[in-house]
Write a protein that holds these residues in place. Structure first.
Motif, mmCIF file in Angstrom:
data_model
loop_
_atom_site.group_PDB
_atom_site.id
_atom_site.type_symbol
_atom_site.label_atom_id
_atom_site.label_comp_id
_atom_site.label_asym_id
_atom_site.label_seq_id
_atom_site.Cartn_x
_atom_site.Cartn_y
_atom_site.Cartn_z
ATOM 1 N N ALA A 1 29.469 45.456 59.344
ATOM 2 C CA ALA A 1 30.445 44.295 60.729
ATOM 3 C C ALA A 1 30.884 45.104 61.367
ATOM 4 O O ALA A 1 32.156 44.823 62.349
ATOM 5 C CB ALA A 1 31.592 43.816 59.550
ATOM 6 N N ALA B 1 31.895 48.432 64.145
ATOM 7 C CA ALA B 1 32.643 50.409 63.434
ATOM 8 C C ALA B 1 33.418 49.961 63.073
ATOM 9 O O ALA B 1 34.167 48.900 62.924
ATOM 10 C CB ALA B 1 32.829 50.957 65.401
ATOM 11 N N ILE C 1 36.579 50.580 62.271
ATOM 12 C CA ILE C 1 38.248 49.861 63.023
ATOM 13 C C ILE C 1 39.374 50.624 62.897
ATOM 14 O O ILE C 1 39.679 51.486 63.530
ATOM 15 C CB ILE C 1 38.680 48.769 63.410
ATOM 16 C CG1 ILE C 1 38.397 47.687 63.338
ATOM 17 C CG2 ILE C 1 39.857 48.649 63.837
ATOM 18 C CD1 ILE C 1 38.143 46.084 62.987
ATOM 19 N N GLY D 1 29.408 46.790 65.838
ATOM 20 C CA GLY D 1 28.774 47.390 66.434
ATOM 21 C C GLY D 1 27.837 47.613 65.068
ATOM 22 O O GLY D 1 26.401 48.113 65.862
ATOM 23 N N GLU E 1 24.921 46.076 67.145
ATOM 24 C CA GLU E 1 24.321 46.957 68.491
ATOM 25 C C GLU E 1 23.443 47.554 67.935
ATOM 26 O O GLU E 1 22.280 48.362 67.947
ATOM 27 C CB GLU E 1 25.908 47.571 69.038
ATOM 28 C CG GLU E 1 26.810 46.839 70.106
ATOM 29 C CD GLU E 1 27.819 47.543 70.446
ATOM 30 O OE1 GLU E 1 29.108 47.611 69.623
ATOM 31 O OE2 GLU E 1 28.274 47.851 71.638
ATOM 32 N N GLU F 1 34.196 42.166 69.144
ATOM 33 C CA GLU F 1 35.134 43.606 70.078
ATOM 34 C C GLU F 1 36.172 42.918 70.532
ATOM 35 O O GLU F 1 37.053 43.308 70.998
ATOM 36 C CB GLU F 1 34.729 44.389 70.420
ATOM 37 C CG GLU F 1 33.336 45.224 69.650
ATOM 38 C CD GLU F 1 32.286 44.479 69.717
ATOM 39 O OE1 GLU F 1 31.768 43.182 69.420
ATOM 40 O OE2 GLU F 1 31.575 45.652 69.333
ATOM 41 N N GLY G 1 30.829 48.247 72.880
ATOM 42 C CA GLY G 1 31.113 50.270 73.274
ATOM 43 C C GLY G 1 29.884 50.839 73.003
ATOM 44 O O GLY G 1 30.107 52.207 73.411
ATOM 45 N N ARG H 1 45.196 40.451 57.276
ATOM 46 C CA ARG H 1 44.589 40.574 56.035
ATOM 47 C C ARG H 1 46.069 41.421 54.872
ATOM 48 O O ARG H 1 45.660 41.437 53.928
ATOM 49 C CB ARG H 1 43.889 41.754 55.829
ATOM 50 C CG ARG H 1 42.781 40.984 56.896
ATOM 51 C CD ARG H 1 41.549 42.170 58.002
ATOM 52 N NE ARG H 1 40.051 41.617 57.764
ATOM 53 C CZ ARG H 1 40.405 40.272 59.303
ATOM 54 N NH1 ARG H 1 41.869 40.539 59.760
ATOM 55 N NH2 ARG H 1 39.366 39.609 59.352
ATOM 56 N N LYS I 1 49.166 39.774 50.858
ATOM 57 C CA LYS I 1 49.551 41.174 49.888
ATOM 58 C C LYS I 1 50.725 41.717 49.638
ATOM 59 O O LYS I 1 51.269 42.603 49.964
ATOM 60 C CB LYS I 1 48.573 42.410 50.548
ATOM 61 C CG LYS I 1 47.406 42.339 50.995
ATOM 62 C CD LYS I 1 46.415 43.698 51.395
ATOM 63 C CE LYS I 1 44.807 43.309 51.171
ATOM 64 N NZ LYS I 1 44.662 44.338 52.215
HETATM 65 N N1 3HC Z 1 36.606 48.116 60.176
HETATM 66 C C1 3HC Z 1 36.845 49.152 59.028
HETATM 67 N N2 3HC Z 1 37.764 47.894 57.647
HETATM 68 C C2 3HC Z 1 36.959 46.456 58.419
HETATM 69 C C3 3HC Z 1 36.698 45.997 59.253
HETATM 70 C C4 3HC Z 1 35.821 47.248 59.908
HETATM 71 N N3 3HC Z 1 35.322 46.816 61.140
HETATM 72 N N4 3HC Z 1 36.128 44.737 59.117
HETATM 73 C C5 3HC Z 1 36.299 44.279 58.105
HETATM 74 N N5 3HC Z 1 37.535 45.291 57.305
HETATM 75 C C6 3HC Z 1 38.038 45.423 56.021
HETATM 76 C C7 3HC Z 1 39.476 44.432 56.214
HETATM 77 O O1 3HC Z 1 40.918 45.297 57.180
HETATM 78 C C8 3HC Z 1 39.725 44.443 54.966
HETATM 79 O O2 3HC Z 1 40.422 45.311 54.357
HETATM 80 P P1 3HC Z 1 41.112 44.609 53.214
HETATM 81 O O3 3HC Z 1 41.002 45.108 51.217
HETATM 82 O O4 3HC Z 1 41.804 46.444 52.488
HETATM 83 O O5 3HC Z 1 42.257 44.174 53.559
HETATM 84 C C9 3HC Z 1 38.408 44.240 54.383
HETATM 85 O O6 3HC Z 1 37.723 45.062 54.847
HETATM 86 C C10 3HC Z 1 37.654 43.234 54.360
HETATM 87 O O7 3HC Z 1 37.343 41.983 55.270
HETATM 88 P P2 3HC Z 1 38.278 41.252 55.521
HETATM 89 O O8 3HC Z 1 39.455 40.755 54.381
HETATM 90 O O9 3HC Z 1 37.965 39.937 56.898
HETATM 91 O O10 3HC Z 1 36.536 39.887 54.269
HETATM 92 P P3 3HC Z 1 35.798 38.982 54.791
HETATM 93 O O11 3HC Z 1 34.659 38.654 53.833
HETATM 94 O O12 3HC Z 1 36.787 38.288 55.367
HETATM 95 O O13 3HC Z 1 35.048 38.768 56.294
HETATM 96 C C11 3HC Z 1 33.984 40.760 57.947
HETATM 97 C C12 3HC Z 1 33.451 40.105 56.590
HETATM 98 C C13 3HC Z 1 33.854 38.252 59.325
HETATM 99 C C14 3HC Z 1 33.226 41.183 58.811
HETATM 100 C C15 3HC Z 1 35.701 40.321 58.743
HETATM 101 O O14 3HC Z 1 36.156 41.236 58.174
HETATM 102 C C16 3HC Z 1 35.202 40.526 60.822
HETATM 103 O O15 3HC Z 1 35.537 39.934 60.978
HETATM 104 N N6 3HC Z 1 35.435 41.964 60.728
HETATM 105 C C17 3HC Z 1 36.153 42.691 62.014
HETATM 106 C C18 3HC Z 1 34.538 42.708 62.554
HETATM 107 C C19 3HC Z 1 34.174 43.426 64.075
HETATM 108 O O16 3HC Z 1 35.273 42.751 65.111
HETATM 109 N N7 3HC Z 1 33.174 43.910 64.459
HETATM 110 C C20 3HC Z 1 34.126 44.586 65.557
HETATM 111 C C21 3HC Z 1 34.003 46.515 65.436
HETATM 112 S S1 3HC Z 1 34.782 47.104 67.138
HETATM 113 C C22 3HC Z 1 33.119 47.530 67.492
HETATM 114 O O17 3HC Z 1 32.115 47.366 66.777
HETATM 115 C C23 3HC Z 1 33.181 48.453 68.085
HETATM 116 C C24 3HC Z 1 32.025 48.757 69.096
HETATM 117 O O18 3HC Z 1 31.051 47.984 70.006
HETATM 118 C C25 3HC Z 1 31.553 50.449 69.150
#
Ligand code: 3HC
Ligand code: NAI
Length: 724
Positions: free
Chosen positions: A78, A80, A82, A119, A122, A142, A150, A293, A297
């Motif tokens: 999913a 990087a 975060i 990521g 990526e 992102e 990134g 999220r 809770k």
């Molecule tokens: N990093 C850290 N924690 C993450 C995460 C991430 N990328 N994505 C999700 N989580 C955590 C959530 O905070 C949640 O934690 P919690 O249980 O403690 O509340 C847990 O994972 C489960 O997430 P969801 O409740 O959202 O679960 P779903 O099954 O409903 O959804 C998902 C799953 C579609 C993957 C959704 O979590 C999502 O959209 N995540 C974010 C994806 C994202 O934005 N990715 C880009 C990150 S930035 C990046 O990659 C930069 C790069 O370009 C360098």
């Protein structure tokens, strides 16, 4: 070195002490690397280290001719991690790990199931081939976190899928499905297999057997493009983004790919990414991500099962009742709607039919579902007795405590034991309503927003005696109806309307003292709201505020300022959009109005009568006052426990009141501005009006102790500083 795990050999790198979160298994001559970091395989430091080490291992493993990268559990990767964004970045950095994957001398295949996001995609773009299983989605979301991809996403995606696709995916952040991704060339193959390992192995076999040439995205030559395309995209994206930077920077980063070499493009992407990562917008959007999220809770419902929710009742089929019924029906619940007479039932049915018809037109429901709703799921009645089987009943009759008490007495008489009895009241005392029943523990407030089948927010108003499983049921209903449920306590207006009343009063004072409603609206539009408060008032109907002022007039405190200038408009029958005139004039049913010149005359007259010396507030001063009122009331709402945490306020304002998400809500915004500055402003304003501008104790104590609202969200001290 190998250790046995099940019937497969599980290998760890000899040069690197792996955390074991990326496993390396040989399936004949194909290495399968499984990323295992529950719940979403985020690319934490440990994962990056493991992935890098395993790639090195694969490159030097003579027995492996190809490698497949898969994710364990529900998703591929999913993105990087975060949570690590706040910490100093530690090597290996993700772009380097991905470069290393791409540099491999033997084919690496990403086998995607669930989602490959940010990521995660990526990493897949760094692989030489990508396979998706049914239902998989890929995306670069992102921008929703206030950043851009990134780790090469902005440079590899346009090279692989073209500029148009990159300009569609990166600024919107929206994921796409397998057929779209295959058509765009992002996926090389969509497998019929549901198992990503099997899909990846089958594809690897064909690559090995057929000697398919490896393709490195970084080396693809971008197609020639007309630079005007980027200018047009920037304008369109900026308009939609309303002040949010990341989507526009996303376009700029894609444009870079059309202008420079891959290596230079990567450097530029990094610069842009880092600048956004250090921005207030990224902090605000991350806060919103985690707050979303955290909303459900709550210690009081942890481990508490909700009650059954299949059939619901709705009392009153007016604006709200019809919308609530629509939302329930669209999400698979059965609804019995009660009105006073057949005529009112007919109106309610017509509204629901129009709403459902609209949803069918937009493709949100099928024609079959529409038929089923009207043949089976919706029942209309004037008899409260038909609610005897309802699991939950939502009352949405007139906002009059006596009418509501009467309704609840009838519900108490007819509803089955264990049924949840809810009121959609906007302001009335839920405890007083609960008290007329023999079962106050089953009573709760479920405050929807208009139009109820569209607006996301649901305030779950917990009364003094509400049972935990009734609260859990309120949240469950929110989930079923795809709403954002926020816990609120009982007070006049709960979280949202109470805070709204406060900043509306501040706006009226600003206007009375010399600015115009149009100045205030303009400032708030520039701040990022979709509409200013006076345009909103016109939309809601000025008669609502007029009625409230009439009720309030006899109860005013001696030193309380009272603003009657909108009454002058109402007296002329101008109630806003619905009458074509209000603060604005709406020619020929237009939804966007032009300033009503009479407003200037009305204000001049009122100021003369009240002997007000006009102040000439700058835009910044208008914003400061408006936001100070919002933050101060919000702090009182948290201090009194009406909102459990500042984040509950933030999400209420974002989902119910149009507060720009990229500013994170009023409390997050206040932290960015500095609580001391806001408190000092409030003390300054109190010299003019010490009735309205009474600083919240919580605000004073946070400033004194050097803490922030974010500290309260993180559990540093109780939500009420007075209790610490
Ligand atoms: N990093 C850290 N924690 C993450 C995460 C991430 N990328 N994505 C999700 N989580 C955590 C959530 O905070 C949640 O934690 P919690 O249980 O403690 O509340 C847990 O994972 C489960 O997430 P969801 O409740 O959202 O679960 P779903 O099954 O409903 O959804 C998902 C799953 C579609 C993957 C959704 O979590 C999502 O959209 N995540 C974010 C994806 C994202 O934005 N990715 C880009 C990150 S930035 C990046 O990659 C930069 C790069 O370009 C360098
Ligand atoms: P409305 O006036 O449009 O509808 C009320 C309906 O209730 C009418 O159709 C009326 O015939 C019916 N009714 C009255 N007494 C009844 C009874 N005893 N039995 C059955 N039906 C009865 O009002 P609206 O706007 O839908 O508001 C309803 C409730 O929702 C109010 O408490 C209001 O404060 C709240 N609310 C309103 C919002 C809005 O924007 N309109 C937003 C959020 C909450």
């Amino acid at each position: 070195m190998g250790i046995e795990r099940g019937d497969r050999e599980f290998c760890v790198s000899s040069s690197f002490k792996s955390s074991g979160q990326v496993s390396y298994e040989l399936h004949d001559d194909v290495a399968v690397m499984t990323v295992n970091n529950a719940p979403v395989n985020a690319l934490s430091l440990a994962i990056r280290q493991d992935l890098q080490a395993n790639i090195e291992r694969f490159d030097s493993d003579a027995s492996a001719k190809a490698a497949v990268i898969v994710g364990a559990g529900k998703v591929f990767i999913a993105g990087a991690d975060i949570r690590e964004f706040k910490l100093p970045a530690i090597e290996p950095h993700l772009p380097d790990v991905i470069d290393r994957i791409e540099e491999c001398t033997k084919p690496v295949i990403a086998a995607i199931h669930g989602v490959a996001l940010g990521g995660g995609l990526e990493v897949a773009l760094g692989c030489h081939f990508r396979v998706g299983v049914k239902g998989a989605k890929v995306g670069l979301p992102e921008v929703h976190l206030g950043i851009i991809p990134g780790a090469g996403g902005t440079q590899r995606l346009p090279r692989l899928a073209g500029y148009e696709k990159a300009l569609e995916m990166i600024p919107s952040g929206a994921p796409i499905g397998t057929s779209d991704a295959k058509a765009a060339g992002i996926l090389d193959h969509v497998s019929e297999e549901s198992d990503a390992v099997a899909a990846g192995l089958a594809f690897a076999r064909s690559v090995i057997d057929e000697g398919t040439p490896m393709r490195r995205c970084s080396q693809l030559v971008p197609a020639a493009v007309d630079a005007k395309m980027f200018e047009a995209a920037k304008l369109a994206v900026a308009k939609r983004a309303r002040g949010q930077m990341s989507p526009v920077v996303g376009v700029e980063a894609v444009e870079v790919a059309s202008q420079t070499s891959f290596a230079e493009g990567m450097e530029k992407e990094r610069e842009m990414f880092m600048a956004l990562k250090n921005s207030a917008q990224h902090r605000a959007l991350s806060h919103a991500f985690f707050s979303d999220r955290a909303l459900g809770k709550l210690p009081e419902i942890e481990g508490v099962a909700p009650r059954q929710l299949k059939a619901i009742g709705v009392i009153g089929g007016g604006t709200m009742g019809a919308g609530i019924a629509t939302s329930a029906l669209m999400n698979g619940l059965s609804v019995t709607l009660i009105e006073r007479d057949e005529e009112a039932l007919g109106r309610a049915k017509a509204t629901i039919a129009a709403n459902i018809g609209g949803a069918v037109k937009k493709g949100k429901l099928s024609a079959d579902q529409e038929v089923r709703i009207f043949e089976e799921a919706l029942k209309l009645s004037t008899d409260y007795g038909s609610l005897s089987n309802a699991d939950l009943v939502i009352e949405a009759v007139f906002e009059d405590i006596e009418v509501k008490k009467q309704v609840f007495k009838q519900l108490d008489a007819v509803c089955k034991a264990g049924a949840v009895l809810a009121t959609n009241t906007s302001y009335l005392d839920v405890d007083a309503i609960a008290a007329v029943t023999e079962r106050p523990e089953d009573v709760i407030g479920l405050h929807f927003f208009s139009p109820a089948h569209i607006m996301k927010l649901l305030e779950v108003v917990v009364a003094e005696k509400t049972a935990p499983d009734v609260i859990a049921t309120g949240f469950q209903l929110g989930k079923i109806m795809r709403k954002v449920a926020v816990r609120a306590g009982v007070c006049d207006g709960f979280i949202g309307n109470r805070i709204l009343a406060s900043y509306r009063t501040a706006a009226d004072a600003i206007v009375m003292d010399g600015s115009t409603p149009f100045d205030v609206d303009e400032v708030m539009l520039e701040f990022g709201f979709a509409m200013g408060p006076y345009a909103v008032a016109d939309l809601a109907g000025l008669d609502i505020g007029w009625a409230t002022r009439k009720r309030k007039a006899p109860t005013l405190a001696p030193n309380e300022r009272f603003f009657t200038f909108p009454d002058r408009l109402c007296e002329q029958g101008w109630f806003g959009q619905k009458t074509g005139k209000g603060f604005y004039i709406y020619e020929n049913g237009a939804r966007k109005g032009v300033p009503n010149p009479t407003v200037f005359e009305v204000l001049a007259e009122e100021r003369k009568q009240k002997k007000i010396t006009e102040q000439n507030l700058s835009k910044e001063q208008i914003l400061e006052r408006y936001m100070a009122a919002m933050v101060n009331e919000a702090a009182k709402v948290v201090e009194e426990g009406i909102a459990l945490r500042p984040l509950d306020v933030d999400m209420t304002l974002i989902y119910g009141y149009g507060f720009p998400r990229w500013r994170g809500g009023p409390m997050q915004y206040a932290d960015e501005v500095g609580l001391e500055k806001i408190l000092n402003n409030i003390r300054e304003y109190a010299r003019e009006d010490d009735y309205f501008w009474q600083p919240a104790k919580l605000l004073e104590e946070l400033v004194e102790s050097g803490r922030t609202f974010a500290d309260l969200n993180a559990g540093k001290g109780s939500q009420s500083a007075t209790k610490t």
